[in-house]
Motif scaffolding. Structure first.
Motif, short mmCIF file in Angstrom:
data_model
loop_
_atom_site.label_atom_id
_atom_site.label_comp_id
_atom_site.label_asym_id
_atom_site.label_seq_id
_atom_site.Cartn_x
_atom_site.Cartn_y
_atom_site.Cartn_z
N TRP B 92 0.81 -1.22 0.00
CA TRP B 92 0.00 0.00 0.00
C TRP B 92 0.84 1.27 0.00
N LEU B 93 2.08 1.17 0.53
CA LEU B 93 2.96 2.34 0.47
C LEU B 93 3.32 2.66 -0.97
N GLU B 94 3.56 1.57 -1.76
CA GLU B 94 3.89 1.79 -3.16
C GLU B 94 2.73 2.43 -3.90
N SER B 95 1.50 1.98 -3.56
CA SER B 95 0.36 2.57 -4.28
C SER B 95 0.14 4.02 -3.88
N ILE B 96 0.50 4.36 -2.60
CA ILE B 96 0.41 5.78 -2.21
C ILE B 96 1.40 6.59 -3.03
N GLU B 97 2.64 6.07 -3.10
CA GLU B 97 3.68 6.85 -3.77
C GLU B 97 3.39 6.99 -5.26
N ALA B 98 2.60 6.05 -5.82
CA ALA B 98 2.32 6.10 -7.26
C ALA B 98 1.18 7.05 -7.59
N THR B 99 0.45 7.55 -6.56
CA THR B 99 -0.69 8.42 -6.89
C THR B 99 -0.19 9.75 -7.45
N GLN B 100 -1.07 10.36 -8.23
CA GLN B 100 -0.77 11.65 -8.85
C GLN B 100 -0.49 12.71 -7.78
N PHE B 101 -1.30 12.69 -6.69
CA PHE B 101 -1.19 13.70 -5.64
C PHE B 101 0.17 13.62 -4.96
N SER B 102 0.57 12.37 -4.62
CA SER B 102 1.85 12.16 -3.98
C SER B 102 2.99 12.66 -4.86
N THR B 103 2.92 12.31 -6.15
CA THR B 103 3.99 12.72 -7.06
C THR B 103 4.06 14.24 -7.18
N SER B 104 2.88 14.89 -7.25
CA SER B 104 2.92 16.34 -7.45
C SER B 104 3.46 17.05 -6.21
N PHE B 114 7.12 24.30 1.73
CA PHE B 114 6.08 25.05 2.43
C PHE B 114 5.45 24.17 3.52
N LEU B 115 5.15 22.91 3.18
CA LEU B 115 4.59 21.98 4.16
C LEU B 115 5.55 21.81 5.34
N ASP B 116 6.84 21.70 5.03
CA ASP B 116 7.83 21.51 6.09
C ASP B 116 7.87 22.72 7.03
N VAL B 163 -3.69 20.16 14.90
CA VAL B 163 -4.35 19.96 13.61
C VAL B 163 -3.39 20.33 12.47
N ILE B 164 -2.67 21.47 12.63
CA ILE B 164 -1.72 21.89 11.59
C ILE B 164 -0.62 20.84 11.45
N VAL B 165 -0.06 20.40 12.59
CA VAL B 165 1.03 19.42 12.55
C VAL B 165 0.56 18.12 11.91
N ALA B 166 -0.66 17.68 12.26
CA ALA B 166 -1.13 16.39 11.74
C ALA B 166 -1.38 16.47 10.24
N VAL B 167 -2.01 17.58 9.78
CA VAL B 167 -2.31 17.70 8.35
C VAL B 167 -1.02 17.80 7.54
N THR B 168 -0.11 18.72 7.97
CA THR B 168 1.13 18.88 7.19
C THR B 168 1.99 17.63 7.29
N GLY B 170 0.93 14.56 7.73
CA GLY B 170 0.30 13.53 6.90
C GLY B 170 0.63 13.73 5.44
N LEU B 171 0.60 15.00 4.98
CA LEU B 171 0.90 15.27 3.57
C LEU B 171 2.37 15.00 3.27
N LEU B 172 3.27 15.34 4.23
CA LEU B 172 4.69 15.06 4.02
C LEU B 172 4.92 13.56 3.90
N PHE B 173 4.22 12.78 4.74
CA PHE B 173 4.36 11.33 4.66
C PHE B 173 3.76 10.81 3.36
N TRP B 174 2.63 11.40 2.95
CA TRP B 174 1.97 10.98 1.72
C TRP B 174 2.89 11.20 0.51
#
Lengths: 160, 249
Positions: B92-104, B114-116, B163-168, B170-174
């Motif tokens: 499932w990690l590979e499928s996350i990394e393959a998504t368009q959102f993750s790549t962009s 900015f997320l960092d 909330v800010i830490v969790a969202v950013t 999560g996106l950094l991990f994504w």
């Protein structure tokens, strides 16, 4: 737009060259984790400073109700000062590790300028604003922008 | 349990309270008594947890440490002599990394930094008030304010930061799941965060339910001070682990 100190104040180059001679980097780089540990302590000290600044300004803005303003200032001001001393004590070795890199970094210039403005504002005009309803709200917003702007620019150093 | 139905903690709290009453209240508290004419009505909790919850939480903390020992690669190798089974990166990690959102996000030269930056700003918003609450629980700072007041004022701020830490975060991990998931310090950070949350859960489920008894007591009861010390230590360790995770090759 290049806001690095090398572009804004090219006359400072001899000072940075002199700092680059200080051989502190040799000692720091002997331990692979030394720089990371100092960076983390720097970050924790920033948390203390910005956390105190945040609470002071939320009180001025009227969001943090129920606290006595003078009691809040008396409790938090020592933390701002001590936190700033810790920030500078940890920031100095990080800076002396590679001064020329920071001289040419596009985020270091804005960070130092914002930090200087925040310090000057915090210790001169800021204490006089309390008690005046409109002036204190303006001072709170300006203080938050300067301090958190300096923090955000500081993290951006690693990305530019 | 004693014969009259009170347990040892109750006796401890009673003795702490009587010693507080015997001592002269501080100036700040005297002022407060004059200011408020009637005592604040006790707040009805949203939900109450059963008494055994603290032992369940403590047991899950022990389980978390054991799972962590098996999950964190170098610890599992040195203790059990086997490679951590989770070193095989899940599909499932590979499928996350393959998504368009993750790549962009990953390839964006602006959004990822900015997320960092926002992750660090959120961290400051969260830990500033949280550490001050911990210091009040230890009995070092804000001594003239009630614990319940500090908690109701500061926990919303800490939650906003969280909330800010969790969202950013999560996106950094994504953006880079395969890079982060195998890292030693990433797993250490996750385990430390779970322990920090369990600490908060135990505090809310046990000693905070009797807050009316020790709201003004100085020093606060040992369990509250322990929760404060654990909170400070665990969140500091989380920050260290996060910083080391970022520089880990």
């Amino acid at each position: 737009m290049d806001l690095s100190l090398a572009n804004l104040f090219p006359g400072l180059e001899p000072l940075f060259r002199w700092c680059a001679q200080i051989p502190i980097g040799e000692y720091l780089n002997r331990l692979s984790w030394a720089v990371t540990v100092i960076q983390t302590i720097h970050l924790l000290a920033i948390t203390v400073v910005l956390g105190s600044i945040l609470l002071l300004n939320l009180e001025l803005l009227g969001i943090l109700r129920g606290f006595d303003a003078s009691q809040l200032a008396r409790t938090l001001s020592p933390f701002v000062t001590r936190g700033l001393i810790a920030v500078m004590l940890t920031g100095l070795p990080l800076f002396l590790n590679s001064p020329m890199r920071y001289f040419e970094n596009a985020a270091f210039g804005p960070k130092i300028l914002m930090l200087a403005a925040a310090l000057a504002f915090h210790y001169t005009l800021y204490p006089r604003a309390s008690g005046k309803p409109i002036a204190s709200k303006c001072a709170a917003i300006l203080s938050l922008l300067l301090w958190f702007g300096a923090g955000a620019a500081g993290r951006t150093i690693g990305w530019s | 349990m004693l014969s009259d139905g009170r347990d040892a903690i109750d006796l401890l709290l009673d003795s702490a309270l009587s010693s507080y009453v015997a001592a002269k209240p501080s100036a700040g508290l005297e002022k407060r008594v004059i200011k408020c004419c009637r005592p604040a009505a006790p707040k009805k909790p949203l939900f109450t947890l059963p008494n055994w919850i603290w032992s369940a939480a403590a047991a899950s903390a022990v389980c978390a440490i054991i799972v962590a020992a098996a999950w964190i690669p170098s610890i599992s190798t040195s203790i059990f002599g086997v490679d951590s089974p989770s070193l095989i990166l899940p599909r499932w990690l590979e499928s996350i990394e393959a998504t368009q959102f993750s790549t962009s996000i990953r390839e964006s030269s602006f959004f990822f930094p900015f997320l960092d930056v926002m992750h660090v700003i959120g961290l400051v918003l969260m830990l500033g008030p949280l550490m001050m609450l911990d210091l009040r629980l230890i009995g070092v700072l804000w001594k003239s304010s009630r614990v319940s007041k500090i908690a109701t004022k500061f926990i919303p701020l800490a939650l906003a930061g969280f909330v800010i830490v969790a969202v950013t975060g999560g996106l950094l991990f994504w953006a880079k799941p395969l890079a982060y998931y195998g890292r030693f310090y990433f797993r250490l950070k996750v385990v430390l965060m779970v322990l920090a949350f369990l600490n908060a859960l135990i505090f809310h489920a046990t000693i905070e339910r009797k807050i009316a008894i020790w709201d003004n007591t100085l020093p606060p009861p040992p369990r509250a001070r322990l929760a404060g010390v654990l909170g400070l230590v665990l969140w500091t360790a989380v920050v260290f682990a996060g910083r080391f995770m970022a520089v880990e090759p």
